[in-house]
Design a protein around this motif. Structure first.
Motif, mmCIF file in Angstrom:
data_model
loop_
_atom_site.group_PDB
_atom_site.id
_atom_site.type_symbol
_atom_site.label_atom_id
_atom_site.label_comp_id
_atom_site.label_asym_id
_atom_site.label_seq_id
_atom_site.Cartn_x
_atom_site.Cartn_y
_atom_site.Cartn_z
ATOM 1 N N PHE A 351 15.027 8.517 -26.010
ATOM 2 C CA PHE A 351 14.984 7.063 -25.925
ATOM 3 C C PHE A 351 13.578 6.593 -26.307
ATOM 4 N N PRO A 352 13.444 5.354 -26.813
ATOM 5 C CA PRO A 352 12.122 4.878 -27.242
ATOM 6 C C PRO A 352 11.272 4.323 -26.113
ATOM 7 N N VAL A 353 11.794 4.311 -24.898
ATOM 8 C CA VAL A 353 11.181 3.526 -23.830
ATOM 9 C C VAL A 353 9.810 4.056 -23.426
ATOM 10 N N MET A 354 9.668 5.376 -23.230
ATOM 11 C CA MET A 354 8.379 5.920 -22.793
ATOM 12 C C MET A 354 7.322 5.715 -23.881
ATOM 13 N N ARG A 355 7.744 5.797 -25.140
ATOM 14 C CA ARG A 355 6.805 5.541 -26.236
ATOM 15 C C ARG A 355 6.345 4.085 -26.217
ATOM 16 N N HIS A 356 7.282 3.165 -25.981
ATOM 17 C CA HIS A 356 6.903 1.753 -25.870
ATOM 18 C C HIS A 356 5.977 1.539 -24.673
ATOM 19 N N MET A 357 6.278 2.188 -23.551
ATOM 20 C CA MET A 357 5.430 2.040 -22.365
ATOM 21 C C MET A 357 3.997 2.451 -22.660
ATOM 22 N N ALA A 358 3.843 3.596 -23.313
ATOM 23 C CA ALA A 358 2.497 4.080 -23.640
ATOM 24 C C ALA A 358 1.798 3.133 -24.611
ATOM 25 N N ASN A 359 2.519 2.713 -25.649
ATOM 26 C CA ASN A 359 1.919 1.830 -26.647
ATOM 27 C C ASN A 359 1.498 0.494 -26.050
ATOM 28 N N LEU A 360 2.322 -0.044 -25.169
ATOM 29 C CA LEU A 360 2.029 -1.365 -24.619
ATOM 30 C C LEU A 360 0.764 -1.370 -23.776
ATOM 31 N N GLU A 361 0.376 -0.220 -23.239
ATOM 32 C CA GLU A 361 -0.889 -0.167 -22.518
ATOM 33 C C GLU A 361 -2.068 -0.427 -23.464
ATOM 34 N N SER A 362 -1.940 0.012 -24.705
ATOM 35 C CA SER A 362 -2.981 -0.307 -25.688
ATOM 36 C C SER A 362 -2.943 -1.779 -26.062
ATOM 37 N N VAL A 363 -1.728 -2.311 -26.248
ATOM 38 C CA VAL A 363 -1.603 -3.722 -26.608
ATOM 39 C C VAL A 363 -2.167 -4.602 -25.498
ATOM 40 N N ARG A 364 -1.984 -4.167 -24.253
ATOM 41 C CA ARG A 364 -2.557 -4.904 -23.120
ATOM 42 C C ARG A 364 -4.081 -4.951 -23.213
ATOM 43 N N THR A 365 -4.673 -3.920 -23.774
ATOM 44 C CA THR A 365 -6.134 -3.817 -23.805
ATOM 45 C C THR A 365 -6.742 -4.507 -25.012
ATOM 46 N N TYR A 366 -6.152 -4.319 -26.203
ATOM 47 C CA TYR A 366 -6.832 -4.875 -27.376
ATOM 48 C C TYR A 366 -6.525 -6.354 -27.565
ATOM 49 N N GLU A 367 -7.384 -6.997 -28.365
ATOM 50 C CA GLU A 367 -7.333 -8.445 -28.596
ATOM 51 C C GLU A 367 -7.437 -9.228 -27.290
ATOM 52 N N GLY A 368 -8.202 -8.695 -26.332
ATOM 53 C CA GLY A 368 -8.415 -9.352 -25.053
ATOM 54 C C GLY A 368 -7.565 -8.757 -23.954
ATOM 55 N N THR A 369 -8.208 -8.217 -22.928
ATOM 56 C CA THR A 369 -7.499 -7.656 -21.781
ATOM 57 C C THR A 369 -6.842 -8.773 -20.964
ATOM 58 N N ASP A 370 -5.995 -8.384 -20.020
ATOM 59 C CA ASP A 370 -5.398 -9.371 -19.114
ATOM 60 C C ASP A 370 -6.489 -10.227 -18.474
ATOM 61 N N GLU A 371 -7.539 -9.568 -18.019
ATOM 62 C CA GLU A 371 -8.591 -10.278 -17.296
ATOM 63 C C GLU A 371 -9.291 -11.306 -18.190
ATOM 64 N N VAL A 372 -9.533 -10.945 -19.438
ATOM 65 C CA VAL A 372 -10.171 -11.879 -20.362
ATOM 66 C C VAL A 372 -9.292 -13.109 -20.555
ATOM 67 N N HIS A 373 -8.004 -12.910 -20.735
ATOM 68 C CA HIS A 373 -7.123 -14.058 -20.951
ATOM 69 C C HIS A 373 -6.947 -14.885 -19.685
ATOM 70 N N GLN A 374 -6.974 -14.241 -18.511
ATOM 71 C CA GLN A 374 -6.969 -15.009 -17.271
ATOM 72 C C GLN A 374 -8.190 -15.919 -17.198
ATOM 73 N N LEU A 375 -9.338 -15.405 -17.636
ATOM 74 C CA LEU A 375 -10.554 -16.219 -17.590
ATOM 75 C C LEU A 375 -10.540 -17.324 -18.631
ATOM 76 N N VAL A 376 -9.933 -17.063 -19.783
ATOM 77 C CA VAL A 376 -9.789 -18.125 -20.785
ATOM 78 C C VAL A 376 -8.931 -19.250 -20.227
ATOM 79 N N ILE A 377 -7.808 -18.889 -19.615
ATOM 80 C CA ILE A 377 -6.914 -19.898 -19.038
ATOM 81 C C ILE A 377 -7.604 -20.614 -17.879
ATOM 82 N N GLY A 378 -8.322 -19.849 -17.052
ATOM 83 C CA GLY A 378 -9.055 -20.457 -15.947
ATOM 84 C C GLY A 378 -10.094 -21.456 -16.426
#
Length: 387
Positions: A351-378
């Protein structure tokens, strides 16, 4: 190629015929050309570079730009293409983003007419691959700590420094390097990769984005002609404008990964039996599937809303951060729930799910982490920068 998910919520009801054609062409390409080889490419830690010219022929590189042989499609059409690519693998969608939104985007937005004429047509066709060199090993989310320098010597610029996590640089013919000039101002430079002193090395030990290509770059007295500078760029606002193009693509792309995981979970819930019946007949599984679908639909509607704002010229930085933060976060949650529904088999390449899970951790990090975007919105909410 209609899916179960499409039957319950079909984005075709909300897009133009031309946008839908882009989506379906991208889906056909992704499912027939990328999907059959992506698991092995992930295992081999290899970007399927042989497909990049086909993406150029398909017209997806820089597709929302006008002129220079580019297609001038809508931002919504581009988002739909990004979604279909990422439904197969985030790494391949990343290549689309690095080439089109970042490398081509920088030249398109800030380059001279000569630079645009020289590079945009072959990059659009996939005949020349580009990279975008901003991030540095010590900097991460704070590019203002940039230590790469550009000094003027007569009719030349001389660049020195290092960049890290730079997509496509080992296979690229050209890239945009961001460096501080002697006054400490960030400027962009068009750098052919055959320039003496330029070295790119692939980062090999990744447990995520394995079917993608990220590199480290070293610049040792890289000498460029005076006209290598991007004349329209000055300050960090220039690379940030390019990053926002890439962030916008992510808002759509991760919904493709989420859809792929959700489809796998729905299919498995109908075929996997426990205690004498399919698990999809259990209330708790249906509740999980329903929650996953609701978040997918909300994320896709958010992406569509942002796309319409972008096409109207009204999309703000804060709104992009809302999309990136929400949709990546929800895609990761959907992937995790799908993995649980699949049981032990969910960690396999069946199944593709574990591969997507691993990849999405990178997507979460690049082009601004969660924390950076929280601060932009804040900052948008309060008017106070808390970085």
């Amino acid at each position: 190629m209609t899916t179960t998910i499409d039957q319950l919520f079909d984005v075709a009801d909300f897009v133009t015929e031309e946008e839908r054609e882009w989506q379906m062409r991208a889906r056909e390409f992704a499912q027939t050309r990328i999907r059959p080889i992506i698991d092995q490419a992930f295992e081999d830690r290899r970007l399927p570079v042989e497909l990049l010219p086909e993406v150029g022929e398909f017209g997806a590189f820089g597709m929302y730009m006008e002129g220079y042989g580019l297609r001038g499609a809508s931002s919504v059409a581009y988002g739909l293409v990004a979604m279909e690519f990422e439904a197969v693998d985030s790494g391949f969608r990343t290549a689309l983003s690095v080439q089109g939104s970042l490398a081509m985007g920088a030249i398109y937005k800030f380059g001279s007419e000569e630079q645009k004429q020289r590079w945009l047509p072959p990059m659009g066709r996939g005949e020349a691959i580009g990279f975008f060199g901003l991030t540095e090993p010590q900097g991460g989310s704070d590019p203002n700590t940039m230590i790469t320098t550009a000094r003027r010597e007569g009719d030349e610029w001389v660049l020195n420094g290092r960049k890290r996590w730079i997509g496509l640089a080992t296979i690229a013919q050209v890239g945009v390097i961001w460096a501080k000039d002697e006054e400490g101002v960030v400027r962009g430079f068009v750098v052919p990769t055959d320039t003496p002193g330029f070295t790119a090395t692939a980062i090999e030990n990744k447990l995520s984005m394995r079917a993608s290509l990220q590199t480290e770059i070293e610049l040792n007295d890289v000498r460029l002609p005076a006209d290598a500078i991007l004349p329209g760029s000055k300050g960090l606002s220039s690379p940030f404008k390019c990053l926002n193009e890439a962030r916008y693509g992510i808002v759509w792309g991760v919904m493709g990964a989420a859809r792929s995981c959700l489809e796998a979970a729905v299919d498995r819930s109908q075929s996997r039996e426990v205690f004498g019946a399919p698990i999809g007949g259990k209330q708790i599984i249906q509740a999980k599937l329903a929650d996953m679908f609701v978040e997918y639909e909300k994320g896709l509607l958010l992406a569509l809303h942002l796309g319409r704002l972008k096409d109207a010229g009204n999309l703000s930085y804060g709104q992009i951060s809302v999309g990136k933060l929400n949709n990546v976060r929800e895609a990761i949650a959907i992937a995790g729930t799908a993995r649980a529904i699949l049981g032990g088999d969910g960690i396999t390449s069946d199944f593709p799910v574990m591969r997507h899970m691993a990849n999405l951790e990178s997507v979460r990090t690049y082009e601004g982490t969660d924390e950076v975007h929280q601060l932009v919105i804040g900052r948008e909410l309060t008017g106070i920068a808390a970085f």
